[in-house]
Design a protein around this motif. Structure first.
Motif, PDB file in Angstrom:
ATOM      1  N   GLN A   1       0.827  -1.205   0.000  1.00 24.87           N
ATOM      2  CA  GLN A   1       0.000   0.000   0.000  1.00 24.87           C
ATOM      3  C   GLN A   1       0.862   1.257   0.000  1.00 24.87           C
ATOM      4  O   GLN A   1       0.574   2.220  -0.715  1.00 24.87           O
ATOM      5  N   ARG A   2       1.930   1.261   0.778  1.00 24.34           N
ATOM      6  CA  ARG A   2       2.778   2.448   0.871  1.00 24.34           C
ATOM      7  C   ARG A   2       3.596   2.662  -0.405  1.00 24.34           C
ATOM      8  O   ARG A   2       3.759   3.796  -0.876  1.00 24.34           O
ATOM      9  N   ILE A   3       4.107   1.582  -0.980  1.00 26.70           N
ATOM     10  CA  ILE A   3       4.894   1.720  -2.207  1.00 26.70           C
ATOM     11  C   ILE A   3       4.016   2.230  -3.343  1.00 26.70           C
ATOM     12  O   ILE A   3       4.400   3.135  -4.096  1.00 26.70           O
ATOM     13  N   LEU A   4       2.811   1.688  -3.455  1.00 27.22           N
ATOM     14  CA  LEU A   4       1.923   2.130  -4.529  1.00 27.22           C
ATOM     15  C   LEU A   4       1.423   3.555  -4.293  1.00 27.22           C
ATOM     16  O   LEU A   4       1.189   4.304  -5.244  1.00 27.22           O
ATOM     17  N   ALA A   5       1.262   3.950  -3.029  1.00 33.45           N
ATOM     18  CA  ALA A   5       0.912   5.347  -2.743  1.00 33.45           C
ATOM     19  C   ALA A   5       2.008   6.281  -3.237  1.00 33.45           C
ATOM     20  O   ALA A   5       1.732   7.365  -3.789  1.00 33.45           O
ATOM     21  N   ALA A   6       3.259   5.878  -3.057  1.00 36.91           N
ATOM     22  CA  ALA A   6       4.376   6.692  -3.539  1.00 36.91           C
ATOM     23  C   ALA A   6       4.419   6.718  -5.061  1.00 36.91           C
ATOM     24  O   ALA A   6       4.715   7.761  -5.668  1.00 36.91           O
TER      25      ALA A   6
ATOM     26  N   GLY B   1      -0.690   5.189 -18.794  1.00 32.05           N
ATOM     27  CA  GLY B   1      -1.648   4.230 -19.331  1.00 32.05           C
ATOM     28  C   GLY B   1      -1.035   3.237 -20.288  1.00 32.05           C
ATOM     29  O   GLY B   1      -1.618   2.176 -20.548  1.00 32.05           O
ATOM     30  N   ALA B   2       0.142   3.564 -20.816  1.00 34.34           N
ATOM     31  CA  ALA B   2       0.792   2.663 -21.768  1.00 34.34           C
ATOM     32  C   ALA B   2       1.673   1.622 -21.078  1.00 34.34           C
ATOM     33  O   ALA B   2       2.204   0.726 -21.736  1.00 34.34           O
ATOM     34  N   VAL B   3       1.835   1.738 -19.763  1.00 27.62           N
ATOM     35  CA  VAL B   3       2.687   0.787 -19.031  1.00 27.62           C
ATOM     36  C   VAL B   3       1.848  -0.427 -18.664  1.00 27.62           C
ATOM     37  O   VAL B   3       0.940  -0.343 -17.833  1.00 27.62           O
ATOM     38  N   ASP B   4       2.122  -1.541 -19.289  1.00 23.41           N
ATOM     39  CA  ASP B   4       1.337  -2.761 -19.094  1.00 23.41           C
ATOM     40  C   ASP B   4       1.336  -3.175 -17.626  1.00 23.41           C
ATOM     41  O   ASP B   4       2.393  -3.438 -17.044  1.00 23.41           O
ATOM     42  N   GLY B   5       0.146  -3.207 -17.005  1.00 16.31           N
ATOM     43  CA  GLY B   5       0.011  -3.654 -15.621  1.00 16.31           C
ATOM     44  C   GLY B   5      -0.053  -2.541 -14.606  1.00 16.31           C
ATOM     45  O   GLY B   5      -0.505  -2.751 -13.480  1.00 16.31           O
ATOM     46  N   LEU B   6       0.389  -1.339 -14.952  1.00 17.84           N
ATOM     47  CA  LEU B   6       0.441  -0.251 -13.971  1.00 17.84           C
ATOM     48  C   LEU B   6      -0.951   0.132 -13.481  1.00 17.84           C
ATOM     49  O   LEU B   6      -1.159   0.359 -12.285  1.00 17.84           O
ATOM     50  N   ALA B   7      -1.908   0.218 -14.374  1.00 13.81           N
ATOM     51  CA  ALA B   7      -3.266   0.607 -13.967  1.00 13.81           C
ATOM     52  C   ALA B   7      -3.839  -0.386 -12.970  1.00 13.81           C
ATOM     53  O   ALA B   7      -4.487  -0.003 -11.988  1.00 13.81           O
ATOM     54  N   ALA B   8      -3.600  -1.684 -13.202  1.00 13.80           N
ATOM     55  CA  ALA B   8      -4.108  -2.700 -12.277  1.00 13.80           C
ATOM     56  C   ALA B   8      -3.479  -2.545 -10.901  1.00 13.80           C
ATOM     57  O   ALA B   8      -4.150  -2.683  -9.869  1.00 13.80           O
ATOM     58  N   LEU B   9      -2.195  -2.232 -10.870  1.00 13.24           N
ATOM     59  CA  LEU B   9      -1.516  -2.035  -9.590  1.00 13.24           C
ATOM     60  C   LEU B   9      -2.071  -0.828  -8.850  1.00 13.24           C
ATOM     61  O   LEU B   9      -2.340  -0.888  -7.644  1.00 13.24           O
ATOM     62  N   LEU B  10      -2.246   0.280  -9.553  1.00 14.48           N
ATOM     63  CA  LEU B  10      -2.682   1.504  -8.898  1.00 14.48           C
ATOM     64  C   LEU B  10      -4.125   1.422  -8.416  1.00 14.48           C
ATOM     65  O   LEU B  10      -4.517   2.146  -7.497  1.00 14.48           O
ATOM     66  N   ALA B  11      -4.921   0.519  -8.993  1.00 15.67           N
ATOM     67  CA  ALA B  11      -6.313   0.352  -8.556  1.00 15.67           C
ATOM     68  C   ALA B  11      -6.460  -0.709  -7.469  1.00 15.67           C
ATOM     69  O   ALA B  11      -7.540  -0.885  -6.910  1.00 15.67           O
ATOM     70  N   TRP B  12      -5.373  -1.374  -7.148  1.00 10.63           N
ATOM     71  CA  TRP B  12      -5.400  -2.508  -6.212  1.00 10.63           C
ATOM     72  C   TRP B  12      -5.416  -2.013  -4.775  1.00 10.63           C
ATOM     73  O   TRP B  12      -4.824  -0.998  -4.426  1.00 10.63           O
ATOM     74  N   ASP B  13      -6.101  -2.789  -3.894  1.00  7.78           N
ATOM     75  CA  ASP B  13      -6.231  -2.382  -2.489  1.00  7.78           C
ATOM     76  C   ASP B  13      -5.123  -2.908  -1.590  1.00  7.78           C
ATOM     77  O   ASP B  13      -5.127  -2.655  -0.383  1.00  7.78           O
TER      78      ASP B  13
ATOM     79  N   GLU C   1      -6.260 -15.347  -5.036  1.00  2.65           N
ATOM     80  CA  GLU C   1      -6.850 -15.208  -6.370  1.00  2.65           C
ATOM     81  C   GLU C   1      -6.542 -13.867  -7.026  1.00  2.65           C
ATOM     82  O   GLU C   1      -7.074 -13.554  -8.102  1.00  2.65           O
ATOM     83  N   SER C   2      -5.673 -13.066  -6.431  1.00  2.00           N
ATOM     84  CA  SER C   2      -5.419 -11.711  -6.920  1.00  2.00           C
ATOM     85  C   SER C   2      -4.398 -11.688  -8.056  1.00  2.00           C
ATOM     86  O   SER C   2      -3.286 -12.211  -7.924  1.00  2.00           O
ATOM     87  N   TRP C   3      -4.760 -11.035  -9.163  1.00  5.26           N
ATOM     88  CA  TRP C   3      -3.801 -10.785 -10.240  1.00  5.26           C
ATOM     89  C   TRP C   3      -2.892  -9.603  -9.914  1.00  5.26           C
ATOM     90  O   TRP C   3      -1.670  -9.708 -10.049  1.00  5.26           O
ATOM     91  N   PRO C   4      -3.408  -8.464  -9.431  1.00  4.52           N
ATOM     92  CA  PRO C   4      -2.486  -7.374  -9.072  1.00  4.52           C
ATOM     93  C   PRO C   4      -1.519  -7.774  -7.952  1.00  4.52           C
ATOM     94  O   PRO C   4      -0.374  -7.319  -7.930  1.00  4.52           O
TER      95      PRO C   4
ATOM     96  N   LEU D   1       1.312  -9.542  -9.565  1.00  2.00           N
ATOM     97  CA  LEU D   1       2.187  -8.594 -10.239  1.00  2.00           C
ATOM     98  C   LEU D   1       3.032  -7.811  -9.241  1.00  2.00           C
ATOM     99  O   LEU D   1       4.246  -7.630  -9.443  1.00  2.00           O
ATOM    100  N   PHE D   2       2.407  -7.366  -8.141  1.00  2.00           N
ATOM    101  CA  PHE D   2       3.180  -6.587  -7.178  1.00  2.00           C
ATOM    102  C   PHE D   2       4.335  -7.386  -6.598  1.00  2.00           C
ATOM    103  O   PHE D   2       5.474  -6.892  -6.527  1.00  2.00           O
ATOM    104  N   GLU D   3       4.060  -8.606  -6.158  1.00  5.58           N
ATOM    105  CA  GLU D   3       5.126  -9.377  -5.511  1.00  5.58           C
ATOM    106  C   GLU D   3       6.272  -9.669  -6.464  1.00  5.58           C
ATOM    107  O   GLU D   3       7.448  -9.533  -6.094  1.00  5.58           O
TER     108      GLU D   3
END
Length: 789
Positions: free
Chosen positions: A536-541, A551-563, A569-572, A575-577
């Motif tokens: 949560q803290r890394i994505l906040a930064a 928007g052109a960075v594959d996967g970034l939008a999913a990460l930034l919308a993740w809780d 079962e989580s895809w984001p 990706l984060f780990e």
């Protein structure tokens, strides 16, 4: 609560009768449907005899192996390749006066341990007359279990959790090779304190493998080739969570106590064992280690107790100058002092015994000696003092009846160092730390020291000098191995500077501070909570970075919308780990390393980050990302923005290599799994593989989450809470427990792996306490009778 010894016979329950030596009156053991034994005896010591007998009945191979490893007797069964490990184990046995040793625990610990061992030996004797009772391992490998001596329980020390020798040496080697600036990027010290190399310490004389013998003594042996699909990590992170809530924060108005110790998660059978010991005036239930008497985590019908590591620095590495004319002498003050030399012999199966030599200085066992360089190294360990056998100190506190008696018992607690949480039926809750804490008057313990007499312990702190609290105003307290010294704790009272990362505690704080209607079920869910505070803290930064064309960075939008919830079962979450552990972390650290050294950043990075996956410690990276200052160069924001753009697509490509191109199957649990295997799998060739392994099953979480599922480089869970307990204080039958893979250590027993799937799913079962509820759940009845011959 006085136990009932009146039996209500259930004809459907299987029944066995065993005569055992030393028993004064008949004992009944009721095994419930989850494999938990409930032992009903007429006296306390008969209860301990029955506990030993039952431990052998359910875990004989495991406890026999534990004893052999601890006493240094593996070679006798497993061959000459274990001679050095046996020698190492013998270096770290307790070798002091046994009279002082027994008295250090409690008034009757020797008597209880003797009764426990009598029970083990009774079952071992039965196997000699009836080999069908032997576990499969003995049949397959052609040896018999040994008979025990009560001293074995106390003399073996190498199964404990130890601090901080490995960090001390890692810090010294990092400073030796790269300087103190790089050490600041390796691991965070708390409370913050400038590094100071002790006067007279020459870091250049410390060899890279100085801890090889220590590691042999304190890590389990391997048998057969390394399985690349198994959990990875030689020295695993080991910690715990615990917390306690007063009635003002629970739905029932009664206190709740929760505890989930984190140890190796790939063991088959598991480390812990649940049992219930009931006799007049004594009625305790909970978890312990199968080779030890008593219970260390649980309740006794009046008080509940649970532990986590409080990482007291109980170890020091001493560096000696050897006498050039006699390599068995070392400089101490103004003279050459002789080492103590102990000759011993290791029995080797199928061959001749081998003579070994054990060396000791006044500080402890010698683990390395280089006659050519004229140096030697020894370990001083508080856990080699009297009264320091791991967990044996629970013999006193598990029978306490109130807070004052509990505190008195904790004054005897030695090892491992612990945070104990407490609750009682009067509504009181508390937290007390315990463990033998050396007083270092002229250094802080963060680095090795010369052994020439300048750096000596000045006794030990009294338990009253260690922190604790009774009935905190907020109505709750939690610990998770983090730095939890009070703000006004004296700066010169050195406890340790090597704590675990605080993120599990932060998550517990977030939840418990808002809890007013806690139930056992909700606390069990919290033990399986997978929200990652570092994520949560890394994505906040990251959200605040000036990223062009995000928007052109594959996967970034999913990460930034993740809780930040690392559900299986989580895809984001997947990706984060993969992104953080394999891509962002190395990029950020390499950048920071390049600012403080002219050497190859990748070479330095390989040295300082090689254990970070295992430790799940993001403190350094969070500092560099959130408050970089000049540590990431002149424009840290721009660097981080570019790093994100470059590393997220690399992580996506990495996942494709790991899981294939079908993105619909990309979940964290598809990569992050738990599995367990028998340590002798490679040698038990006559046993079906299905009996020697369990899993894999998908897992959520990481080493950063309250539901700790730490993993190594292959993402297989390596450590975590296979044992979990939530105690409903006063309504004891509503308590919940879990112990994976299962209660039994016998390969063909129905309780061998029956709890693995419910454990992986985050479930729990009722830890029954009242006799009527136990009777309803009984599936097997065992009667022990005094042997008359």
């Amino acid at each position: 609560m006085e136990p009932s010894n009146q039996s209500t016979h259930h004809p459907s329950a299987a029944e066995d009768i065993f005569p055992i030596a030393g028993l004064t009156q008949p004992v009944e053991i009721l095994v419930d449907r989850w494999g938990v034994p409930h032992i009903y005896a007429q006296s306390t010591y008969d209860a301990f005899r029955a506990q030993g007998f039952n431990a052998a009945r359910d875990r004989l191979w495991q406890i026999d192996f534990w004893r052999r490893r601890g006493l240094g007797q593996l070679s006798e069964v497993f061959g000459p390749e274990h001679v050095e490990r046996d020698r190492a184990a013998r270096l770290f046995l307790f070798r002091g006066d046994m009279h002082a040793e027994w008295l250090a625990y409690g008034s009757d610990t020797k008597r209880a341990a003797t009764a426990f061992v009598e029970g083990i030996n009774s079952f071992v004797e039965l196997t000699r007359s009836d080999p069908s009772l032997l576990p499969v391992e003995f049949h397959e490998l052609g040896y018999e279990p040994a008979l025990w001596d009560p001293e074995d329980v106390a003399r073996i020390r190498s199964h404990g959790l130890f601090y901080n020798l490995r960090e001390e040496v890692a810090r010294a080697l990092t400073i030796r090779d790269f300087g103190p600036e790089v050490e600041e990027l390796r691991r965070t010290r708390e409370p913050a304190r400038p590094l100071q190399v002790p006067d007279g310490l020459d870091l250049s004389v410390i060899p890279d493998d100085v801890l090889a013998v220590y590691d042999l003594a304190t890590t389990p042996p391997a048998f057969g080739p390394v399985d690349p699909t198994a959990a990875q990590g030689k020295v695993l992170p080991e910690g715990s969570n615990n917390w306690v809530l007063a009635g003002q924060r629970t739905a029932s108005g009664r206190p709740l106590l929760a505890n989930d110790p984190h140890r190796a998660a790939a063991a088959l059978p598991g480390l812990r064992y649940l049992s219930h010991l009931s006799a007049p005036g004594f009625d305790v239930i909970g978890g312990g280690e199968p080779g030890l008497p008593g219970i260390s985590i649980g309740h006794n019908g009046q008080i509940a107790f649970g532990l986590t590591i409080f990482a007291i620095d109980q170890e020091d590495l001493y560096v000696y100058e050897l006498n050039p004319d006699n390599p068995l002498e070392y400089r101490y003050q103004d003279r050459w002092e002789p080492m103590t030399v102990v000759g011993d012999s290791v029995e080797v199966g199928g061959g001749d015994s081998e003579s070994i030599e054990l060396l000791f200085t006044r500080h402890g066992p010698v683990i390395y000696r280089d006659q050519e360089a004229g140096t030697a190294f020894a370990v001083r360990a508080a856990w080699l003092q009297p009264g320091m056998a791991p967990y044996l100190g629970s013999m006193d506190y598990m029978r306490a009846r109130d807070w004052d008696e509990f505190l008195a018992a904790m004054n005897r607690w030695g090892a491992p160092p612990e945070n104990q949480v407490y609750a009682d039926t009067q509504g009181n809750i508390g937290w007390k730390t315990g463990g033998l804490t050396p007083i270092r008057p002229n250094w802080d313990g963060t680095l090795p020291v010369p052994g020439d007499g300048r750096y000596e312990w000045d006794g030990f702190y009294d338990m009253d000098q260690l922190p604790g609290v009774a009935n905190p105003e907020g109505g709750w307290v939690a610990t998770a191995n983090e730095m939890n010294l009070p703000e006004d704790f004296p700066e010169d009272r050195h406890i340790t500077y090597d704590w675990y990362a605080p993120y599990r505690r932060h998550r517990l704080d977030n939840v418990l501070s808002q809890t007013t209607d806690a139930t056992p079920e909700r606390m069990s869910l919290l033990q399986n909570d997978f929200v990652s505070i570092p994520a949560q803290r890394i994505l906040a930064a990251v959200r605040d970075l000036p990223i062009e064309n995000a928007g052109a960075v594959d996967g970034l939008a999913a990460l930034l919308a993740w809780d930040g919830d690392l559900r299986a079962e989580s895809w984001p979450g997947l990706l984060f780990e993969v992104w953080f552990r394999r891509h962002l972390r190395p990029a950020v650290l390499a950048r920071a390393v390049a600012q403080v050294t002219d050497g190859d950043p990748q070479h330095v990075l390989a040295r300082i980050a090689n254990k970070e996956d295992l430790l799940a410690d993001a403190r350094v990276e969070l500092r560099l990302i959130e408050t970089p200052g000049k540590e990431l160069g002149p424009d840290p924001e721009q660097f981080l923005a570019e790093a994100v753009v470059q590393t997220i697509p690399a992580a996506v490509a990495d996942i494709e290599q790991l899981l294939g191109s079908d993105r619909d199957s990309w979940t964290w649990g598809a990569l992050h799994v738990s599995k367990a295997a028998h340590p002798l799998k490679a040698r038990l060739t006559g046993v079906e593989d299905r009996l020697l392994e369990v899993g894999p099953l998908p897992r959520g979480g990481s080493g950063d989450t309250a539901g700790n599922t730490a993993y190594g480089p292959n993402f297989v869970q390596s450590a975590g809470s296979t044992f979990r307990l939530v105690v409903d204080v006063g309504e004891w039958d509503s308590s919940l427990a879990m112990n994976a893979p299962g209660q039994s250590g016998n390969l063909r027993d129905s309780h061998y792996t029956d709890l693995f799937e419910p454990w992986a799913a985050g479930e729990a079962f009722p830890l029954l306490y009242s006799r009527d509820k136990v009777e309803e759940a009984t599936e097997r009845r065992i009667r022990l009778t005094p042997r008359t011959d």
